[in-house]
Motif scaffolding. Structure first.
Motif, short mmCIF file in Angstrom:
data_model
loop_
_atom_site.label_atom_id
_atom_site.label_comp_id
_atom_site.label_asym_id
_atom_site.label_seq_id
_atom_site.Cartn_x
_atom_site.Cartn_y
_atom_site.Cartn_z
N GLY A 14 0.77 -1.23 0.00
CA GLY A 14 0.00 0.00 0.00
C GLY A 14 0.80 1.28 0.00
N LEU A 15 2.06 1.24 -0.43
CA LEU A 15 2.83 2.48 -0.53
C LEU A 15 2.25 3.33 -1.66
CD1 LEU A 15 5.27 4.05 0.58
CD2 LEU A 15 6.64 2.98 -1.21
N ALA A 16 1.86 4.56 -1.33
CA ALA A 16 1.19 5.41 -2.32
C ALA A 16 1.97 6.66 -2.65
CB ALA A 16 -0.20 5.80 -1.83
N ASN A 17 2.58 7.28 -1.64
CA ASN A 17 3.35 8.52 -1.85
C ASN A 17 4.08 8.85 -0.56
OD1 ASN A 17 1.44 9.84 -0.13
ND2 ASN A 17 0.11 10.19 -1.89
N ALA A 18 4.71 10.01 -0.52
CA ALA A 18 5.51 10.39 0.65
C ALA A 18 4.67 10.72 1.87
CB ALA A 18 6.40 11.58 0.30
N ILE A 21 0.94 6.35 5.22
CA ILE A 21 1.36 5.65 6.43
C ILE A 21 2.33 4.53 6.09
CG2 ILE A 21 0.51 4.10 8.24
CD1 ILE A 21 -2.00 5.90 8.38
N ALA A 22 2.11 3.86 4.97
CA ALA A 22 3.02 2.79 4.55
C ALA A 22 4.45 3.29 4.40
CB ALA A 22 2.53 2.17 3.24
N TYR A 23 4.62 4.53 3.95
CA TYR A 23 5.96 5.09 3.82
C TYR A 23 6.59 5.29 5.20
CZ TYR A 23 9.65 8.53 2.95
OH TYR A 23 10.85 9.21 2.94
N GLY A 24 5.80 5.80 6.16
CA GLY A 24 6.32 5.97 7.51
C GLY A 24 6.81 4.66 8.10
N SER A 188 -3.90 1.61 15.08
CA SER A 188 -4.97 2.58 14.92
C SER A 188 -4.45 3.99 15.15
CB SER A 188 -6.11 2.26 15.90
OG SER A 188 -7.20 3.13 15.71
N PRO A 189 -3.94 4.64 14.11
CA PRO A 189 -3.44 6.00 14.27
C PRO A 189 -4.59 7.00 14.37
CG PRO A 189 -2.51 4.92 12.31
CD PRO A 189 -3.70 4.12 12.76
N GLY A 190 -4.29 8.16 14.94
CA GLY A 190 -5.21 9.28 14.83
C GLY A 190 -5.25 9.77 13.40
N PRO A 191 -6.09 10.75 13.11
CA PRO A 191 -6.21 11.23 11.72
C PRO A 191 -4.89 11.81 11.21
CG PRO A 191 -7.39 12.68 13.23
CD PRO A 191 -7.00 11.48 14.02
N ILE A 192 -4.51 11.38 10.01
CA ILE A 192 -3.31 11.85 9.33
C ILE A 192 -3.70 12.20 7.91
CG2 ILE A 192 -0.99 11.21 8.52
CD1 ILE A 192 -0.84 9.21 10.84
N MET A 193 -3.22 13.31 7.40
CA MET A 193 -3.59 13.74 6.05
C MET A 193 -2.85 12.90 5.01
SD MET A 193 -5.44 15.40 4.05
CE MET A 193 -6.26 16.77 4.88
N ASP A 223 5.62 9.17 10.97
CA ASP A 223 6.81 8.70 11.68
C ASP A 223 6.44 8.08 13.03
OD1 ASP A 223 8.52 9.50 9.62
OD2 ASP A 223 8.69 11.52 10.43
N ASP A 224 5.42 8.62 13.68
CA ASP A 224 4.94 8.01 14.92
C ASP A 224 4.42 6.60 14.67
OD1 ASP A 224 5.37 10.40 16.43
OD2 ASP A 224 3.47 11.20 15.71
N VAL A 225 3.71 6.43 13.57
CA VAL A 225 3.19 5.11 13.23
C VAL A 225 4.34 4.16 12.91
CG1 VAL A 225 1.62 3.80 11.75
CG2 VAL A 225 1.09 6.18 12.33
N GLY A 226 5.34 4.67 12.20
CA GLY A 226 6.51 3.85 11.88
C GLY A 226 7.23 3.37 13.13
#
Length: 255
Positions: A14-18, A21-24, A188-193, A223-226
């Motif tokens: 699911g890596l989509a862009n910078a 969340i997958a990138y983090g 379960s992260p909080g909302p991220i743009m 980065d927190d999710v990572g």
């Protein structure tokens, strides 16, 4: 670079862009010495992730649209041929039709509900089934959820019930795979743009409300999710499984 996980191998779906969340998660695992297999949904998506590939240096890079028969299986065939084993896999994929996401759950169509469930939930179950025989000495399977699985979140629509099903699936999978030392968690992260979040109506208002409600008065980022994913995949979490792991500054504890 830390080498705490040096030599381990991870699949990132699911890596989509910078901003994804997958990138983090991918860059956090890379920093720990993990070798990466990365998937992207379409050729257009590959254009978006191209600037990230020099940094992430994936050993395996494959197109994977989970709605296309055989594509997920082909990714695991490549992993089996090239690596022969897998230590962790991260599922960061979700989708719902615009009408179902923006509308009332009671108005959702059977087709739209089934599509959201297939892409956002059952594809994780499929990922786990394919990963199981490659995790010879155990491993960790992660998927991304949201507080809307547990509570009614305005404008989250059909994704609330779908994420609830995802979190329930995590518990059953953790029980079934536990004897093989395979741990399963929902993060379960909080909302991220992210690109996916941009489709949720009034998402900026959700961000502002989360920052106000959080005991820490801060939003989280990829980065927190990572960092949390690294912990869950590490030996420090070897006795943890079946959880929904909140990374939201404490929003989930508030009434």
């Amino acid at each position: 670079m830390s080498t705490a996980m040096n030599g381990q191998r991870a699949l990132i779906l699911g890596l989509a862009n910078a901003n994804s969340i997958a990138y983090g998660v991918a860059k956090a695992l890379k920093a720990q010495g993990v070798e990466l297999a990365i998937t992207y949904q379409t050729e257009r998506t590959r254009d978006f992730i191209a600037p990230l590939l020099d940094e992430l240096e994936p050993a395996i890079l494959e197109k994977c649209n989970v709605q296309e028969p055989g594509e997920l299986e082909a990714v695991f065939s490549k992993i089996r041929q090239q690596w022969g084993q897998l230590d962790m896999a991260v599922h960061s994929i979700a989708f719902a039709l615009k009408d179902d996401l923006h509308g009332r759950v009671v108005d959702s169509s059977a087709e739209g509900f089934a599509l959201a469930m297939d892409v956002s939930c059952h594809s994780f179950i499929r990922m786990c089934k394919l990963a199981e025989p490659l995790m010879h000495e155990g491993g960790t399977l992660l998927t991304m959820s949201y507080l809307g699985a547990e509570r009614v979140v305005p404008n989250y629509g059909v994704m609330g019930p779908v994420k609830a099903a995802l979190e329930a699936s995590v518990k059953y999978l953790a029980n079934e795979l536990g004897p093989k030392k395979i741990r399963v968690h929902a993060v379960s992260p909080g909302p991220i743009m992210t690109r996916a979040a941009s489709g949720i109506p009034e998402f900026n208002a959700m961000l502002a409300q989360a920052a106000q409600q959080a005991p820490m008065r801060e939003l989280v980022d990829i980065d927190d999710v990572g960092a949390a994913a690294v912990f869950l995949c590490s030996d420090g979490a070897k006795r943890l499984t079946g959880s929904t792991f909140y990374i939201d500054g404490g929003v989930n504890i508030m009434g």
